[in-house]
Scaffold this motif. Structure first.
Motif, PDB file in Angstrom:
ATOM      1  N   VAL A   1       7.596  -1.714   6.598  1.00  0.00           N
ATOM      2  CA  VAL A   1       7.429  -0.327   6.163  1.00  0.00           C
ATOM      3  C   VAL A   1       8.688   0.097   5.408  1.00  0.00           C
ATOM      4  O   VAL A   1       9.791   0.024   5.956  1.00  0.00           O
ATOM      5  CB  VAL A   1       7.236   0.626   7.357  1.00  0.00           C
TER       6      VAL A   1
ATOM      7  N   ALA B   1       1.498   0.094  11.179  1.00  0.00           N
ATOM      8  CA  ALA B   1       1.705  -0.901  10.112  1.00  0.00           C
ATOM      9  C   ALA B   1       1.895  -2.296  10.693  1.00  0.00           C
ATOM     10  O   ALA B   1       2.718  -2.494  11.581  1.00  0.00           O
ATOM     11  CB  ALA B   1       2.926  -0.507   9.275  1.00  0.00           C
TER      12      ALA B   1
ATOM     13  N   ILE C   1      -4.601   1.824   7.150  1.00  0.00           N
ATOM     14  CA  ILE C   1      -3.595   0.788   7.433  1.00  0.00           C
ATOM     15  C   ILE C   1      -4.196  -0.267   8.361  1.00  0.00           C
ATOM     16  O   ILE C   1      -4.043  -1.475   8.149  1.00  0.00           O
ATOM     17  CB  ILE C   1      -2.334   1.423   8.072  1.00  0.00           C
ATOM     18  N   ASP C   2      -4.924   0.195   9.395  1.00  0.00           N
ATOM     19  CA  ASP C   2      -5.575  -0.717  10.350  1.00  0.00           C
ATOM     20  C   ASP C   2      -6.553  -1.644   9.656  1.00  0.00           C
ATOM     21  O   ASP C   2      -6.644  -2.821   9.946  1.00  0.00           O
ATOM     22  CB  ASP C   2      -6.384   0.107  11.371  1.00  0.00           C
TER      23      ASP C   2
ATOM     24  N   LEU D   1       4.138  -1.469   3.452  1.00  0.00           N
ATOM     25  CA  LEU D   1       3.644  -0.087   3.370  1.00  0.00           C
ATOM     26  C   LEU D   1       4.758   0.794   2.810  1.00  0.00           C
ATOM     27  O   LEU D   1       5.885   0.775   3.312  1.00  0.00           O
ATOM     28  CB  LEU D   1       3.259   0.403   4.767  1.00  0.00           C
TER      29      LEU D   1
ATOM     30  N   MET E   1       0.835  -1.195   0.000  1.00  0.00           N
ATOM     31  CA  MET E   1       0.000   0.000   0.000  1.00  0.00           C
ATOM     32  C   MET E   1       0.876   1.254   0.000  1.00  0.00           C
ATOM     33  O   MET E   1       1.961   1.262   0.595  1.00  0.00           O
ATOM     34  CB  MET E   1      -0.848  -0.025   1.270  1.00  0.00           C
TER      35      MET E   1
ATOM     36  N   LEU F   1       2.530   6.205  11.783  1.00  0.00           N
ATOM     37  CA  LEU F   1       2.262   5.335  10.631  1.00  0.00           C
ATOM     38  C   LEU F   1       3.024   4.017  10.768  1.00  0.00           C
ATOM     39  O   LEU F   1       2.486   2.940  10.491  1.00  0.00           O
ATOM     40  CB  LEU F   1       2.649   6.051   9.331  1.00  0.00           C
TER      41      LEU F   1
ATOM     42  N   ARG G   1      -4.488  -3.634   6.432  1.00  0.00           N
ATOM     43  CA  ARG G   1      -3.365  -4.442   6.909  1.00  0.00           C
ATOM     44  C   ARG G   1      -2.403  -4.874   5.796  1.00  0.00           C
ATOM     45  O   ARG G   1      -2.216  -6.072   5.543  1.00  0.00           O
ATOM     46  CB  ARG G   1      -3.891  -5.647   7.695  1.00  0.00           C
ATOM     47  N   PRO G   2      -1.775  -3.896   5.110  1.00  0.00           N
ATOM     48  CA  PRO G   2      -0.864  -4.252   4.023  1.00  0.00           C
ATOM     49  C   PRO G   2       0.381  -4.993   4.548  1.00  0.00           C
ATOM     50  O   PRO G   2       0.873  -4.688   5.626  1.00  0.00           O
ATOM     51  CB  PRO G   2      -0.464  -2.895   3.432  1.00  0.00           C
TER      52      PRO G   2
END
Ligand code: PMP
Length: 369
Positions: free
Chosen positions: A197, A193, A160-161, A168, A120, A189, A164-165
């Motif tokens: 990330v 995640a 994101i929550d 990120l 994402m 952020l 759930r990628p």
């Protein structure tokens, strides 16, 4: 006709997820002022060119053998540079390099993305993030930005929550908007995640904000900072990008990297370029000042200018951005049409290129229409 010319792409058995997709395609045109791919417009000094020629010549003497596939000397130099730049002490075990940060991102997705997984980002952002996701069969999820291209933190954390990628992407500063995520927001952020990330800091040297490298101690199990020698370092043609992360993440990348992916020539040239960093990076302050000069002038002319922390500016106010792009090109100035309605992006060039760009911008100015 050439052999195979009758075969069309449509009839080939490509993966369904690649059907109908477009390749990356920033125009490469012969123009007086190339201001469309965010390079450092300053050519290397004669001393740097001579040192690279010498280093590459020396490397040629051993080119019958494969290069060091672990990149020991280059990773040492990069670790030194990152330590000096960010104030966080990192070792070569924290660093990995590849042919541009594009290859770094691809390697990261080969390990942490892939079939059945998601990546994402918040768009508009760097167009290669979805393309590399497609290439590794990672399902791409485009998150949104606000109308002025910033990030709404509550929305972003909520997305994101919810989604759930597995991976990120946070581009900081962002391309093509120049937007900077403040460190506190970045921390929120990263905390939200669930997976990896990637903070893409391709333009990090142009921003006054701190590098996410200093958060590695806290988020070692998930944070990867991706950087490049293509922009501030003026080494785009040399093709070297790198990541900074926990040693275990660097270890994981070894599972997918091709052996000997960085040639002896690339490694030798990059080391020579890093050794000249004081001189190369001296251009950054001037480019940032030019960015501010261009931004101020565009605002005066009535354009809607997005505040940039990088070496390019996204600006709007065009009724027809494709026609405006053509007018710039006819005047010898190549800017970038990002297909954002009403907007174009310009990379900061040499002073006289910036002047040529501003002269055309004046003719196209919204308040004159
Ligand atoms: N990330 C971002 C945000 C970029 O804009 C670019 C280059 N346009 C890259 C990564 C990749 O650059 P390179 O492969 O040259 O390191």
């Amino acid at each position: 006709p050439l052999p195979g010319e009758a075969v069309s792409l449509d009839q080939l058995p490509i993966r369904d997820t690649l059907r109908g997709k477009e390749p990356y395609g920033a125009p490469q045109l012969p123009v007086a002022a190339a201001m469309n791919t965010n390079e450092n417009p300053h050519p290397p000094s004669p001393a740097l060119v001579a040192d690279i020629a010498k280093a590459v010549g020396d490397a040629a003497a051993s080119m019958n053998r494969y290069p060091d596939r672990d990149l020991a000397a280059l990773r040492n130099r990069l670790a030194e540079y990152v330590t000096e730049r960010t104030g966080t002490v990192v070792g070569p075990q924290n660093v990995w390099a590849a042919n541009g940060s594009n290859e770094i991102l691809q390697q990261v997705l080969q390990v942490f993305g892939g079939p059945g997984r998601t990546a994402m980002g918040f768009v508009p952002s760097y167009s290669m993030h979805p393309i590399i996701s497609d290439g590794t069969d990672t399902h791409w999820i485009p998150g949104k930005r606000t109308a002025d291209f910033g990030l709404d933190l509550d929305y972003a954390v909520g997305a994101i929550d919810e989604l759930r990628p597995d991976v990120l992407f946070l581009t900081n500063p962002n391309n093509p908007t120049g937007h900077l995520i403040a460190e506190d927001d970045l921390i929120r952020l990263i905390e939200a995640a669930p997976g990896i990330v990637i903070v893409d800091e391709a333009y990090g040297e142009f921003s006054a904000g701190p590098s996410a490298v200093r958060l590695l101690d806290r988020f070692g199990e998930k944070l990867i900072v991706s950087r490049t020698m293509s922009k501030a370092f003026a080494f785009a043609g040399g093709r070297v990008g790198y990541l900074v992360a926990a040693p275990a993440i660097v270890g994981a990348i070894q599972l997918v990297r091709l052996p000997y992916h960085l040639s002896v020539f690339t490694q030798a040239a990059a080391i020579a370029a890093i050794d000249h960093r004081a001189e190369t990076l001296a251009s950054v302050a001037h480019l940032s000042a030019e960015r501010d000069r261009i931004s101020a002038r565009l605002r005066e002319l009535g354009y809607d200018v997005i505040e940039s922390h990088a070496n390019f500016i996204l600006y709007g106010g065009f009724a027809d951005e494709a026609a405006a792009w053509r007018t710039y090109l006819d005047g010898g100035v190549l800017v970038r049409d990002m297909h954002i309605p009403g907007h174009l992006r310009v990379s900061v060039g040499l002073d006289h290129e910036n002047d040529a760009f501003l002269a055309i911008s004046e003719k196209l100015a919204p308040e004159k229409k």
